[in-house]
Design an enzyme around this catalytic site. Structure first.
Site, PDB file in Angstrom:
ATOM      1  N   GLU A 289      52.967 101.631 -38.071  1.00  9.45           N
ATOM      2  CA  GLU A 289      54.010 100.789 -37.483  1.00  9.45           C
ATOM      3  C   GLU A 289      55.238 100.705 -38.383  1.00  9.45           C
ATOM      4  OE1 GLU A 289      53.645 100.055 -34.422  1.00  9.45           O
ATOM      5  OE2 GLU A 289      51.544 100.675 -34.407  1.00  9.45           O
ATOM      6  N   HIS A 292      57.548 103.597 -38.036  1.00 11.47           N
ATOM      7  CA  HIS A 292      58.406 103.493 -36.845  1.00 11.47           C
ATOM      8  C   HIS A 292      59.758 102.856 -37.158  1.00 11.47           C
ATOM      9  CE1 HIS A 292      56.236 104.969 -33.414  1.00 11.47           C
ATOM     10  NE2 HIS A 292      55.184 104.203 -33.625  1.00 11.47           N
TER      11      HIS A 292
END
Length: 827
Positions: A289, A292
């Site tokens: 994550e 990202h």
């Protein structure tokens, strides 16, 4: 037209589960326009006005709810910069998408919070907007909320003002230019810890009573941000980054820019209770994550068809970041076992999709059909690209691409152009075959004297007529009869290729190191020679896995019988104890055990022998400081050995379960298997499990294990009771776990299809939509065997009724056909 900036004002009501909002959008009308098309979903629009040159004028609007579109008619034709203002209300839903409500129990009291999940197209359920990744804008966000609650958004708070009546106004700093699907709104009773040692501030946020378990997230979050900045050369642009554990969450995690959300078990670490495997998963998800923040958030896809630019890179860094900080974990071996193999498993179906999806805008969906290609195959392609270029050129290409397109959107073509410009390497030919071709290759290799004759074609379990070819960076290890070895590296891009080898070559292994996304089929003579080299310990764990897994794929296609596979394992793998081949063998034997009930005796005999040999070597109880992959292997083999009928392993696990009931702590690295054996053998297990599931102090990870254990019952009545309990007592976010577990239970295979058909509509109503799709993938291929015609008649009309589920259904029906044919061939 394009949005430039949004002002968002929100007032969530956590008592009545509604919210009101005021959205102002600054829009650049690049040519004279009379109508503006926005997206909206499940909202009630009260008023719409347009402001140009400091004059507000009311606008007519039409809400096409099925299309999720709001057509706004301007008072007159306008161009240039205008400001559109919409006043509206909505519900804080319980569907785990859009702007939704969540709850948890703290010290016996139910607490409520509001959270969001917008990817792909649910920002429109929280505010009217241009809900497409290409429509980037900046955002000023403010809430009016109860003064005791914590307010969270993508950026830091710049103003907090008491309003009276126990309310406060909270304003956040302006966001970078970003996509609507990456926004985050959160309000509720949360706790925070933070790391302000350097910029940005890292915050971990949890429900009340759980903040002590977020220390690992804080640490790994900081490490991941630091890695991202140093690797890409692009500073993280927001003053803080939040890692937020949300009690009700349908996904694993979501990369909202600066406010990343997680399932609790994907973020919270409970010392002594979280297993080593779960710890590694938490670290990997946080790494994914955080990656990202650059791949998807800083540079975003210009359309959903390019979503691989987000997910493939983030999946690559899921392994790259942990490998940097925890090299002893051997995560690139796990990458082969999970990511490469996971992508292959999906891409072996005739019905597949390319890494760059086909379609435009609203036509493209992320679902269980496309996700393994975008995440796993895409990451495997990036890993191959890294090897094709080398690490320095790969990093140079990434830095150039991110710097060139930061805060903007990009296509696949932009990416490849940037890489070629930065590295000077012609990589578009490589890219075209791997990103646009459907499927992946098998290389059939024959030896004639001092030549290897290679032929490539698409590999699928069912016959295909594809004429595709791939540019394959190929490496071959030659084993010479003087006990020396040689490595040959070539690029294979024709349909056929001849490679010269030394006359004294005894055997050869293609895809040496298992770095390529392809399979290899050998002549029987070379395969047997590779088997003998296995016995002589001549191969790395990666190559042991590759030889065994390619053979099993050929068995599933029908090139070899499953009897030959069992013989090959029995002849050559009896002394293999590395986690890579053994985990895969265990999975494959479990699959055969489930599919071929009339052959279980011989399958179980071999599985029992192989498992017990390895467990004898690594011992049944975890040891301090042992390799993490040994730990992972042990827990998998304990349960598999019991499934195969190992009495001594069952006795060990039964004893540990009795210790658990007597109040003793059981090591977290074997507890999953112990719980499953307890469900099978101990009459007191059910009461213990139900109490644990209802206890607010029991972590989500522990509840996952208990749900999985409950699905191991042999008694049909108990399993049916569990399925009913699943609807009534298990939170929506976890209901798929029960279905998945029972679908793998051999005792449920004869009756679960009938239950599924009877309860399909109820599942549609009671499960999150993405979990409905998961259930189709999990159940139809296995329990649909013997009901193939009924399955087709039931699901084919659903593809028209629910177009979003069409690809998932096609995938499930093809897997059903494969499993049915395999069972018929080998029974």
């Amino acid at each position: 037209m394009k949005p430039i900036h949004y002002n968002l004002h929100l007032e969530p009501d956590l008592v009545n589960f509604v919210f009101s909002g005021l959205t102002e959008i600054e829009i650049d009308l690049e040519k004279p326009t009379e109508e503006i098309l926005l997206n909206g979903k499940d909202l009630e629009i009260q008023k719409c006005e347009v402001n140009q040159q400091n004059e507000f004028r009311e606008c007519q609007f039409k809400f096409k709810k099925k299309k999720e579109e709001i057509t706004i008619t301007l008072p007159e034709q306008m161009s240039g910069i205008i400001n559109l203002k919409l006043q509206y209300t909505g519900n804080l839903n319980d569907k785990l998408t859009g702007f939704y409500r969540s709850k948890y129990i703290y010290q016996g009291e139910t607490k409520h919070l509001a959270s969001t999940q917008f990817e792909e197209r649910d920002a429109r359920a929280a505010f009217p907007c241009f809900d497409h990744p290409a429509k980037k804008a900046t955002f000023d966000i403010e809430y009016i909320v109860p003064e005791k609650l914590l307010a969270i958004s993508n950026t830091e708070i710049i103003e907090e003002k008491l309003l009276g009546d126990s309310k406060k106004l909270v304003k956040f700093a302006r966001t970078p230019k970003m996509c609507t699907y990456l926004l985050y709104f959160g309000v509720g009773p949360f706790e925070i810890i933070e790391d302000t040692s350097k910029k940005p501030t890292i915050r971990a946020i949890t429900p009340l009573g759980k903040i002590e378990y977020a220390k690992l997230a804080l640490e790994v979050g900081r490490k991941s941000i630091t890695f991202g900045e140093e690797y890409t050369g692009v500073p993280y642009p927001i003053a803080k980054c939040d890692y937020i554990a949300v009690p009700d969450f349908a996904y694993g995690a979501m990369e909202n820019y600066g406010a990343i959300t997680f399932r609790e078990n994907a973020m919270l670490y409970y010392p002594g209770k979280t297993s080593t495997t779960e710890l590694m998963r938490i670290v990997s998800i946080i790494a994914h994550e955080t990656a990202h923040m650059w791949f998807g958030d800083l540079v975003s896809p210009s359309d959903w068809k390019y979503i691989w630019l987000n997910e493939s890179f983030a999946t690559y860094f899921t392994y790259s970041i942990p490998d940097y900080y925890y090299p002893e974990w051997d995560v690139w071996k796990v990458f082969i076992l999970e990511t490469i193999l996971g992508g292959m498993e999906r891409d072996t179906l005739k019905f597949s999709v390319p890494v760059e999806l086909i379609g435009e805008a609203e036509e493209v969906h992320l679902d269980p059909s496309s996700a393994p290609i975008i995440y796993q195959k895409g990451a495997a392609v990036i890993k191959m690209l890294n090897g094709y270029l080398d690490e320095d050129k790969f990093k140079k290409g990434i830095k150039f691409f991110l710097d060139k397109y930061k805060f903007e959107c990009a296509t696949s073509e932009n990416y490849w152009d940037a890489f070629e410009e930065a590295t000077g390497e012609p990589i578009k030919e490589f890219a075209d075959t791997w990103v646009h071709n459907v499927g992946y290759p098998i290389i059939k290799v024959e030896r004639k004297g001092n030549q290897l004759i290679l032929k490539q074609s698409r590999f699928t379990f069912l016959p295909n007529d594809s004429d595709s070819k791939w540019l394959i960076p190929l490496n071959i290890k030659l084993f010479l009869n003087n006990e020396e070895t040689e490595i040959i590296k070539v690029v294979f891009k024709e349909k056929e290729k001849i490679i010269k080898i030394p006359e004294n070559t005894d055997a050869f292994k293609l895809n040496f190191g298992q770095s390529g996304f392809y399979r290899v089929k050998y002549e029987d003579g070379n395969l047997e020679k590779l088997g003998k080299l296995i016995v002589e310990s001549k191969f790395s764990p990666e190559d042991l896995f590759g030889i065994e897994n390619d053979l099993f794929a050929m068995v599933r296609r029908g090139d070899y019988t499953f009897d030959y596979y069992l013989k090959f394992l029995g002849d050559y793998f009896r002394n293999v104890d590395h986690f890579m081949p053994m985990l895969d063998i265990s999975r494959n034997l479990n699959s055969l055990h489930l599919l071929l009930p009339n052959k279980r005796e011989i399958i179980d005999k071999l599985g029992r022998e192989l498992s017990e040999v390895v467990l004898d070597k690594i011992e049944l109880y975890p040891k301090e400081g042992e390799n993490v992959q040994v730990t992972t292997l042990r827990d998998s083999l304990l349960w598999s050995a019991v499934t195969y009928g190992s009495k001594k392993i069952a006795t060990f696990c039964e004893g540990k379960f009795k210790d658990l009931l007597n109040g003793e702590m059981i090591h977290s690295d074997i507890i999953a298997s112990v719980l499953k054996v307890g469900a099978l053998s101990n009459p007191d297990a059910e009461d213990y499990f139900k109490k644990q599931l209802m206890d607010e102090k029991v972590s989500e990870g522990e509840k996952f294990r208990i749900l999985n254990a409950l699905t191991c019952y042999k008694d049909k009545g108990k399993l049916e009771e569990l399925l009913e309990f699943n609807f009534k007592e298990v939170p929506k976010k976890n209901r798929f776990i029960t279905l998945a577990g029972i679908s793998r239970n051999p005792e449920a295979q004869n009756w679960l299809w009938e239950w599924y058909m009877k309860n399909f509509q109820k599942i549609m109503q009671e499960f999150p939509l993405m979990h409905v799709a998961r259930a189709i993938i999990m159940l139809v291929p296995s329990v649909g065997i013997g009901h193939e015609e009924e399955a087709r008649h039931f699901f084919e009309p659903l593809m028209k009724q629910i177009p979003m589920a069409a690809d998932t259904i096609k995938m499930a029906l093809e897997r059903l056909e494969i499993y049915s044919k395999f069972k018929e061939l080998n029974s």
